[in-house]
Design an enzyme around this catalytic site. Structure first.
Site, PDB file in Angstrom:
ATOM      1  N   ASP A 181       1.104  -1.144   0.005  1.00  0.00           N
ATOM      2  CA  ASP A 181      -0.385   0.067  -0.313  1.00  0.00           C
ATOM      3  C   ASP A 181       0.459   1.462   0.468  1.00  0.00           C
ATOM      4  O   ASP A 181       0.312   2.930   0.237  1.00  0.00           O
ATOM      5  CB  ASP A 181      -0.743  -0.104   1.269  1.00  0.00           C
ATOM      6  CG  ASP A 181      -1.007   0.095   2.249  1.00  0.00           C
ATOM      7  OD1 ASP A 181       0.775   0.057   2.781  1.00  0.00           O
ATOM      8  OD2 ASP A 181      -1.044   0.088   3.427  1.00  0.00           O
ATOM      9  N   SER A 182       2.229   1.158   0.026  1.00  0.00           N
ATOM     10  CA  SER A 182       2.968   2.233  -0.367  1.00  0.00           C
ATOM     11  C   SER A 182       2.442   3.057  -1.784  1.00  0.00           C
ATOM     12  O   SER A 182       3.357   3.649  -2.102  1.00  0.00           O
ATOM     13  CB  SER A 182       4.294   1.675   0.009  1.00  0.00           C
ATOM     14  OG  SER A 182       4.659   0.186  -1.118  1.00  0.00           O
ATOM     15  N   GLU A 211      -1.506  -5.364   9.024  1.00  0.00           N
ATOM     16  CA  GLU A 211      -0.682  -4.200  10.028  1.00  0.00           C
ATOM     17  C   GLU A 211      -1.051  -4.294  11.970  1.00  0.00           C
ATOM     18  O   GLU A 211      -2.211  -4.232  11.418  1.00  0.00           O
ATOM     19  CB  GLU A 211      -0.421  -3.253   9.875  1.00  0.00           C
ATOM     20  CG  GLU A 211       0.647  -2.844   8.504  1.00  0.00           C
ATOM     21  CD  GLU A 211       0.721  -1.873   7.963  1.00  0.00           C
ATOM     22  OE1 GLU A 211       0.334  -0.688   8.820  1.00  0.00           O
ATOM     23  OE2 GLU A 211       0.395  -0.989   6.942  1.00  0.00           O
ATOM     24  N   GLU A 245       9.543  -4.333  10.859  1.00  0.00           N
ATOM     25  CA  GLU A 245      10.039  -2.482  10.160  1.00  0.00           C
ATOM     26  C   GLU A 245      10.148  -1.820  10.464  1.00  0.00           C
ATOM     27  O   GLU A 245       9.656  -1.257  11.690  1.00  0.00           O
ATOM     28  CB  GLU A 245       8.634  -1.958   9.357  1.00  0.00           C
ATOM     29  CG  GLU A 245       8.997  -0.864   8.451  1.00  0.00           C
ATOM     30  CD  GLU A 245       7.548  -0.191   7.451  1.00  0.00           C
ATOM     31  OE1 GLU A 245       6.960  -0.718   6.964  1.00  0.00           O
ATOM     32  OE2 GLU A 245       8.130   1.189   6.938  1.00  0.00           O
TER      33      GLU A 245
HETATM   34  O1  KIV Z   1       3.421  -0.820   1.351  1.00  0.00           O
HETATM   35  C1  KIV Z   1       5.046  -1.668   1.443  1.00  0.00           C
HETATM   36  O2  KIV Z   1       5.715  -1.499   0.485  1.00  0.00           O
HETATM   37  C2  KIV Z   1       5.118  -2.114   2.923  1.00  0.00           C
HETATM   38  C3  KIV Z   1       6.910  -2.757   2.890  1.00  0.00           C
HETATM   39  C4  KIV Z   1       7.905  -1.364   3.426  1.00  0.00           C
HETATM   40  C5  KIV Z   1       6.930  -3.661   4.116  1.00  0.00           C
HETATM   41  O3  KIV Z   1       4.364  -2.854   3.399  1.00  0.00           O
HETATM   42 NA    NA Z   2       2.336  -1.741   3.202  1.00  0.00          NA
END
Ligand code: KIV
Ligand code: NA
EC number: 2.1.2.11
Length: 264
Positions: free
Chosen positions: A45-46, A114, A181
């Protein structure tokens, strides 16, 4: 590369062999990443930040995650595909199952959520119904407002003990993987040695079973300052695919991350 499965990655942990994970959000990059022998693609979700330009991951929806997961699945050449359940799409176990179904049907092979031990019921229900789950601990960006910023977690004794306890409970509940993380390297090491499931790290030092980076960070194209756990793999590569390949090799042979990329 032949198809990577949960079985492949669990066997790697048992054999003490590391594996590499990289984010991708579309078919072209999924093709490049998987062809470079990266074992797992994270549709993170980044994407809210790197694709949409949001200043957190909170605005991302299940529908957007499904769109990108389906795109990645079409380009993928045998890597395992993990997709993030976005903010508030798994607030109850029922909602977790509905949201996970959408992502699994879009092409995910494992979902990531999460949080700590409050997730145990959802993790159990998903696992019983055939959906592998990765539990994301430490800095959980969907909780940035509660955490008061993007900061290293588990630095105090109480927080560290709680994270170790959460990790064990989530494994017991049926989680297939963990992701840590921004966790001190020593704590990440301790957690990795105390569970039998693979542990993926980012900003968690050199001792986890696997590593993940956001693609834009490791290609050096993220605007502004990057966190200390990032390495720009384009600096010594002659193509994007070469950067992906070097990342995979350096993770597998333990050259990346070095102690300098972690937190004390
Ligand atoms: O959304 C993402 O890219 C992540 C990573 C930073 C672990 O959750
Ligand atoms: Na993420």
């Amino acid at each position: 590369m032949s198809n990577i499965t949960l079985h492949t990655l669990s066997a790697r942990k048992q054999a003490g062999e590391k594996f590499a994970v990289l984010t991708a959000y579309d078919a072209t990059f999924a093709h490049l990443v998987s062809s470079a022998d990266i074992e797992m693609i994270l549709v993170g979700d980044s994407l809210g930040m790197v694709l949409q330009g949001q200043d957190s991951t909170l605005p991302v929806t299940v529908e957007e995650m499904a769109y990108h997961t389906a795109s990645v699945a079409r380009g993928n050449q045998g890597a395992m595909i993990m997709a993030d359940l976005p903010f508030m799409s798994y607030a109850t176990p029922e909602q977790a199952m509905e949201s996970a179904a959408v992502l699994m049907q879009a092409g995910a092979q494992i979902v990531k959520l999460e949080g700590g031990d409050w997730l145990c019921e959802s993790v159990s229900l998903l696992a019983e119904r055939g959906v592998p789950v990765c539990a994301h601990l430490g800095l959980t960006p969907q909780a940035v407002n509660k955490l008061g910023g993007y900061r290293v977690q588990g630095r105090d004794r109480q927080g560290a003990l709680k994270m170790l306890e959460d990790a064990k409970r989530l494994e017991e509940a049926g989680a297939s993987m963990l992701l840590l993380e921004c966790v001190p390297s020593l704590l990440a090491d301790e957690i990795t040695r105390n569970v039998d499931i693979p542990v993926i790290g980012i900003g968690a030092g050199p001792h986890t079973d696997a590593q993940v980076l956001v693609m834009h960070d490791m290609l050096g194209i993220t605007p502004g300052r990057t966190p200390k756990f990032v390495k720009n793999f384009m600096a010594e590569a002659d193509s994007i695919q070469d950067a992906f390949r070097q990342y995979g090799e350096q993770v597998r042979d333990g050259r990346f991350p070095a102690e300098e990329h972690g937190f004390e």
